[in-house]
Write an enzyme that holds these catalytic residues in place. Structure first.
Site, PDB file in Angstrom:
ATOM      1  N   GLY A 108       8.559 101.389  65.013  1.00 23.17           N
ATOM      2  CA  GLY A 108       7.787 101.411  63.777  1.00 23.17           C
ATOM      3  C   GLY A 108       7.933 102.676  62.942  1.00 23.17           C
ATOM      4  O   GLY A 108       7.243 102.840  61.944  1.00 23.17           O
ATOM      5  N   ARG A 372      15.902  95.112  74.006  1.00 25.05           N
ATOM      6  CA  ARG A 372      15.960  96.506  74.475  1.00 25.05           C
ATOM      7  C   ARG A 372      15.220  96.585  75.798  1.00 25.05           C
ATOM      8  O   ARG A 372      14.454  95.679  76.139  1.00 25.05           O
ATOM      9  CB  ARG A 372      15.319  97.450  73.459  1.00 25.05           C
ATOM     10  CG  ARG A 372      13.874  97.121  73.207  1.00 25.05           C
ATOM     11  CD  ARG A 372      13.266  98.005  72.144  1.00 25.05           C
ATOM     12  NE  ARG A 372      12.027  97.402  71.650  1.00 25.05           N
ATOM     13  CZ  ARG A 372      11.510  97.645  70.478  1.00 25.05           C
ATOM     14  NH1 ARG A 372      12.083  98.469  69.648  1.00 25.05           N
ATOM     15  NH2 ARG A 372      10.378  97.080  70.115  1.00 25.05           N
TER      16      ARG A 372
HETATM   17  P1  ADP Z   1      11.603  97.433  63.803  1.00 22.49           P
HETATM   18  O1  ADP Z   1      12.508  98.444  64.380  1.00 22.49           O
HETATM   19  O2  ADP Z   1      10.483  97.994  63.036  1.00 22.49           O
HETATM   20  O3  ADP Z   1      11.189  96.395  64.803  1.00 22.49           O
HETATM   21  P2  ADP Z   1      13.485  95.494  62.814  1.00 22.49           P
HETATM   22  O4  ADP Z   1      14.746  95.906  62.170  1.00 22.49           O
HETATM   23  O5  ADP Z   1      13.607  95.036  64.201  1.00 22.49           O
HETATM   24  O6  ADP Z   1      12.457  96.677  62.674  1.00 22.49           O
HETATM   25  O7  ADP Z   1      12.892  94.371  61.889  1.00 22.49           O
HETATM   26  C1  ADP Z   1      11.564  94.126  61.604  1.00 22.49           C
HETATM   27  C2  ADP Z   1      11.238  92.671  61.831  1.00 22.49           C
HETATM   28  O8  ADP Z   1      12.073  91.815  61.049  1.00 22.49           O
HETATM   29  C3  ADP Z   1      11.450  92.248  63.264  1.00 22.49           C
HETATM   30  O9  ADP Z   1      10.422  91.367  63.623  1.00 22.49           O
HETATM   31  C4  ADP Z   1      12.765  91.534  63.224  1.00 22.49           C
HETATM   32  O10 ADP Z   1      12.871  90.571  64.237  1.00 22.49           O
HETATM   33  C5  ADP Z   1      12.748  90.902  61.850  1.00 22.49           C
HETATM   34  N1  ADP Z   1      14.107  90.727  61.346  1.00 22.49           N
HETATM   35  C6  ADP Z   1      15.025  91.696  61.170  1.00 22.49           C
HETATM   36  N2  ADP Z   1      16.196  91.192  60.739  1.00 22.49           N
HETATM   37  C7  ADP Z   1      16.015  89.864  60.619  1.00 22.49           C
HETATM   38  C8  ADP Z   1      16.875  88.788  60.231  1.00 22.49           C
HETATM   39  N3  ADP Z   1      18.138  88.990  59.895  1.00 22.49           N
HETATM   40  N4  ADP Z   1      16.350  87.556  60.226  1.00 22.49           N
HETATM   41  C9  ADP Z   1      15.061  87.345  60.577  1.00 22.49           C
HETATM   42  N5  ADP Z   1      14.209  88.309  60.956  1.00 22.49           N
HETATM   43  C10 ADP Z   1      14.673  89.566  60.991  1.00 22.49           C
HETATM   44 MG    MG Z   2      12.430  95.359  65.949  1.00 23.35          MG
HETATM   45 MG    MG Z   3       8.594  97.334  62.832  1.00 21.87          MG
END
Ligand code: ADP
Ligand code: MG
Ligand code: MG
Length: 915
Positions: A108, A372
């Protein structure tokens, strides 16, 4: 296909240009996306821009390396080709997410933008191809919101200010008379897009770009910039993450969990992150996207039916209602659930560790978006490590390496007394176990201020976010009204080993009034609150705690550690109670029993003061005669608890003035009691004044000036041993002389002690077994260790003093400037917390070498504060010490650290052989 650009790595659609072990370059999130793609798991295609580009970006004033723009364009084209959709195409647009991801997970801390590529034009195309206007406008309003928050930085800095976009959504829901986001229709969402953009224009003078490529580059820049936002910087500082690692950026094609009721998004663990129990565990929301699950806008649902039933029972929800309103993934997406189980098992086998996964279901189809190694509580870490070893997923050494030694301390801390009466205020989710009690505070800053004043706090928030970390850090416990088991509060608290009750919807928090109300009760800021993170109970006032019991998993785990380690582990314990606790935790003896504490009890300090005030040897001996029986009783208690194990007892160490009263009133009282004048007392006290007590009349110097003191102590120790012997208890005292720096000093004192022992032996007709050794705490003793080692039977490094004297740095005064040294990177750590391997360690090495050369049988240990610090314990192992001694609650920490040191040594040797 050839690589497009040296800093861009493509994944999905049958390729993976990166691998899991490339996290330095691709970030943890990126590297694992590549790995999942190479395992042929359903991962939406995308590409990762390396962390080197982030470094370049920062060292070149926000510019990018050559041909990166071209490389990105070509990579986007490659996604387009794989999916048959085009970025910016008005008819069938490709949408992407732009995701951050550093080498280590920083949950986050940095930002992600979803649904990028939507414009006034493409949104219509999305409407048409999906035949779902609501979905199209929901996606567009989300994009405008994230673009505003992340790229245009409208996200409020202050946690108490609400996100301006969320306020508009709230207002819209109120207007429409609905409570849930999903109840807003396409028209409402379209209105929101207009309102969002009006807000953006008003606040920034800019609009959401209508060129998808401009959107993309703005988002990529914003993700790189988010590496250096305030909360990321604070997080890195707390977690010792170097600022120059940088983040990678992953651009990935979108999959949609918000297309309708046959869609969903969720998070899942392969084992329960609170307990370690094997089995899929997590939460999801139908018809939702991205962070909806963790943001707590709707109540998330459980993945497995079993967990769903447990959740319902805990929340007093009937089975009928649960089934109707909170159906689990197992029930409502049965086929996907089965597939998820398979994917989870596959990932766990592949990574050989518990996984924490993000997934999205688009029209009944499962997509994996992240995996992860899951953060877990100490309890879960131990159980999962033991069970994974039993499952042959990992070997025992790996299991031992999987748990951070310091984490173990959590398992030994008191829990709420189950039999105590308590006023239950409310119940939330048991998000992170342990008990926590303190005054109610409502903000992180308040938490810091109150704890600085020496009081304990419980941090109460509607929900937490990365801005709250400094407050969470100092709080005894964290309580949130919103958010699930995977909410920010829950995840961070588990990582910190801090108790947390999350998603306690029964409470209402009013920040401005400073109140917390629940079930008709109102508590104010400053009132006491107790949390039970294991049950989710929120309790009024302070509840007594009980000592924890060691779980069978914990015992097994430590038995494996014992089989690996070479270094012995002892405890620093001054009382029979501490000795008993230490023994239960696995202490193999006492490495430091301080005797001065024994003088401070009310009825004893008088005798001690009488001794100090004595004007001649005779008076002193009379006072000491009162002390001997008391000390003897203490030693009997401790030696009995440690029957069969060695107990190192240090003779009196602190300067005498520490025992005299400081306040005038106390001086008068004492004078009256002793039958002397207050003037006389003050005079004696003043005569004991020292400019530098640390280097003054203390330690063995007391024994040299007042031989009766050490003789009396030796007598008490040896008499205790004799008495126990008569009872058949094997007492093994080791008499330790503090602050020795010269062989003669030791010889004089040791011969006086032997004289006492001879006297005792002849009058009792028994032979006494004991040894005499010294603390090694002045640098001269290290250099002269061959001389001292020739006459001493053991050495025990007193690394608190040894560090002070090696650095020429007073521990008690260092607080004022040590921070500057750490801040400016001159010291990497506080040398009083972690043993300095070069300087202090170098002296220790000399002492060990010279001491052992002079006396092959010399036993060598450490009894400074460092004995409970994992890094220092590992150093002690490498230095070849016989044992480390630490506080009782740190014993399991030291046992594990010692085992890890042995494993690391073996692995290094093996790697060396492989070369
Ligand atoms: P964080 O590191 O804050 O978890 P993420 O990059 O994982 O940020 O993304 C935030 C949210 O958006 C997560 O719930 C992730 O699964 C979702 N998300 C990211 N990329 C995609 C995508 N290409 N399609 C659908 N959901 C996505
Ligand atoms: Mg994430
Ligand atoms: Mg997040």
């Amino acid at each position: 296909m050839a690589r497009i650009h040296p800093e861009i790595f493509f994944f999905g659609a049958g390729v993976a240009e990166g691998r899991a072990d490339m996290r330095e370059l691709l970030g943890g999130k990126g590297a694992n996306l590549h790995e999942m793609a190479s395992l042929k798991l359903p991962v939406p295609p995308g590409f990762t821009i390396s962390t080197r580009v982030c470094t370049y970006f920062y060292t070149h004033g926000g510019k990018y390396p050559a041909r990166l723009k071209e490389g990105v364009a070509k990579s986007v084209a490659r996604i387009e080709k794989a999916l048959g959709r085009r970025f910016g195409d008005a008819a069938n647009p490709l949408l992407v997410s732009v995701r951050s991801g550093a080498r280590v997970s920083m949950p986050g801390m940095m930002d992600t933008v979803l649904n990028l590529g939507l414009t006034d034009e493409t949104v219509k195309g999305l409407e048409a191809v999906s035949s779902n206007p609501r979905f199209a406008w929901d996606s567009y309003r989300r994009f405008c919101q994230m673009y505003g928050d992340v790229v245009l930085k409208l996200k409020p800095e202050n946690k108490n200010d609400r996100d301006p976009f969320e306020e508009l959504i709230e207002r819209k829901k109120a207007q429409r008379g609905v409570t849930q986001d999903v109840d807003l229709n396409a028209g409402d969402l379209k209105d929101l897009v207009d309102e969002f953009r009006a807000l953006i224009r008003a606040r920034t003078g800019r609009d959401v770009p209508q060129d998808p490529r401009e959107q993309l580059w703005a988002a990529i820049g914003a993700v790189f910039e988010s590496w250096n936002n305030d909360r990321a910087v604070v997080y890195r500082k707390i977690n010792n993450i170097p600022g120059d690692w940088g983040t990678a950026v992953t651009v990935q094609s979108m999959v949609f969990g918000n297309l309708g009721p046959d869609c969903a998004t969720g998070v899942a663990f392969t084992r329960n992150p609170a307990t370690g129990e094997k089995g899929i565990y997590g939460e999801f929301l139908p018809n939702a996207q991205g962070e909806d699950v963790v943001a707590g806008i709707r109540t998330p649902r459980q993945i497995s039916l079993a967990a769903g039933r447990e959740w319902a029972a805990r929340n007093e929800i009937s089975e009928a209602e649960r089934h109707a309103r909170y159906a689990t993934l197992e029930e409502s997406f049965a086929a996907v659930y089965r597939e998820l189980l398979k994917v989870a098992a596959r990932l766990e086998r592949h990574f050989r560790d518990m996984q924490d996964m993000e997934f999205t279901i688009e029209r009944g189809q499962l997509f994996m978006l992240q995996t992860r190694n899951g953060k877990r509580t100490a309890e879960a870490a131990v159980r999962a490590a033991v069970e994974m070893a039993h499952e042959k997923l990992i070997d025992r050494a790996t299991a031992l390496m999987r748990v951070e030694p310091v984490q173990l301390e959590q398992l030994l801390h008191p829990r709420l007394d189950p039999n105590a009466s308590k006023h239950l205020l409310a119940r939330g989710l048991p998000a992170s176990p342990g008990a926590g009690a303190g005054e109610i505070v409502f903000s992180a800053d308040e938490a810091v201020a109150v704890t600085k004043a020496g009081r304990k706090v419980v941090l109460v928030r509607v929900e937490t976010s990365p801005e709250d970390i400094h407050g969470m850090q100092v709080a005894e416990g964290i309580l949130t009204a919103r958010g699930g088991m995977t909410s920010h509060a829950a995840v961070v608290a588990r990582g910190m080993g801090k108790c947390c009750v999350a998603g306690c919807s029964e409470i209402a928090v009013d920040y401005s009034a400073g109140t917390l109300s629940a079930n008709g009760k109102v508590l104010h800021r400053g009132e006491y609150l107790t949390l039970d993170g294991a049950t989710g109970e929120v309790i009024e006032g302070r509840v007594p705690t009980v000592e924890p019991a060691m779980s069978p998993y914990f015992k097994k785990f430590l038995s494996w550690a014992d089989a690996e380690r070479r270094l012995g582990v002892r405890a620093n314990a001054d009382t029979p109670h501490d000795a008993r606790v230490a023994r239960e935790f696995g202490a193999e003896g006492i490495g430091l029993c301080r005797t001065e504490h024994m003088f401070f009890a009310a009825e004893r300090i008088d005798a001690m003061r009488e001794m100090i005030l004595a004007e001649n040897t005779e008076q002193r001996a009379r006072a000491l005669a009162k002390i001997v029986p008391m000390q003897r009783a203490d030693f009997i208690g401790i030696l009995r608890e440690m029957a069969g194990l060695p107990v190192t007892i240090r003779l009196l160490d602190p300067p005498l003035h520490e025992f005299l009263p400081k306040e005038e009133a106390d001086v008068r009282d004492l004078a009256a009691k002793m039958g002397v004048t207050p003037q006389h007392l003050t005079q004696v006290r003043d005569s004991l004044f020292e400019f530098n007590p640390m280097l003054g009349h203390r330690g063995s110097r007391l024994g040299i000036s007042y031989p009766e003191i050490y003789k009396a102590q030796a007598q008490a120790i040896l008499e205790a041993a004799v008495e126990l012997r008569a009872e058949g208890v094997r007492a093994m005292p080791e008499i330790m002389l503090p602050l020795i720096g010269e062989r003669r000093e030791f010889e004089v004192l040791a011969s006086e002690i032997r004289e006492v022992s001879r006297h005792l032996a002849s009058s009792n007709g028994t032979r006494l077994t004991f040894s005499i050794g010294t603390m090694i705490e002045v640098p001269r003793a290290c250099i002269e260790a061959d001389q001292i080692g020739a006459v001493a039977q053991f050495f025990s490094f007193g690394t608190n003093d040894l560090t002070q004297m090696t650095y020429g740095l007073s521990r008690d005064d260092s607080g004022r400037f040590l921070g500057d040294y750490l801040e400016r990177g001159i010291y990497k750590y506080d040398p009083f917390a972690q043993l300095d391997p070069e300087g202090v360690g170098g002296l220790m090495r000399i002492a060990i070498e010279r001491g052992r050369k002079a006396n092959r049988k010399l036993k060598i240990g450490i009894c400074g504060e460092h004995g409970g610090d994992p890094q220092s314990v590992k150093l002690c192992h490498r230095l070849g010490l016989d044992y480390a001694s630490c506080s009782p609650y740190r014993i399991p920490v030291a046992r594990l650290a010692a085992a890890q040191a042995a494993i690391e040594e073996r692995r290094a040797r093996r790697d060396f052989k492989d070369l």
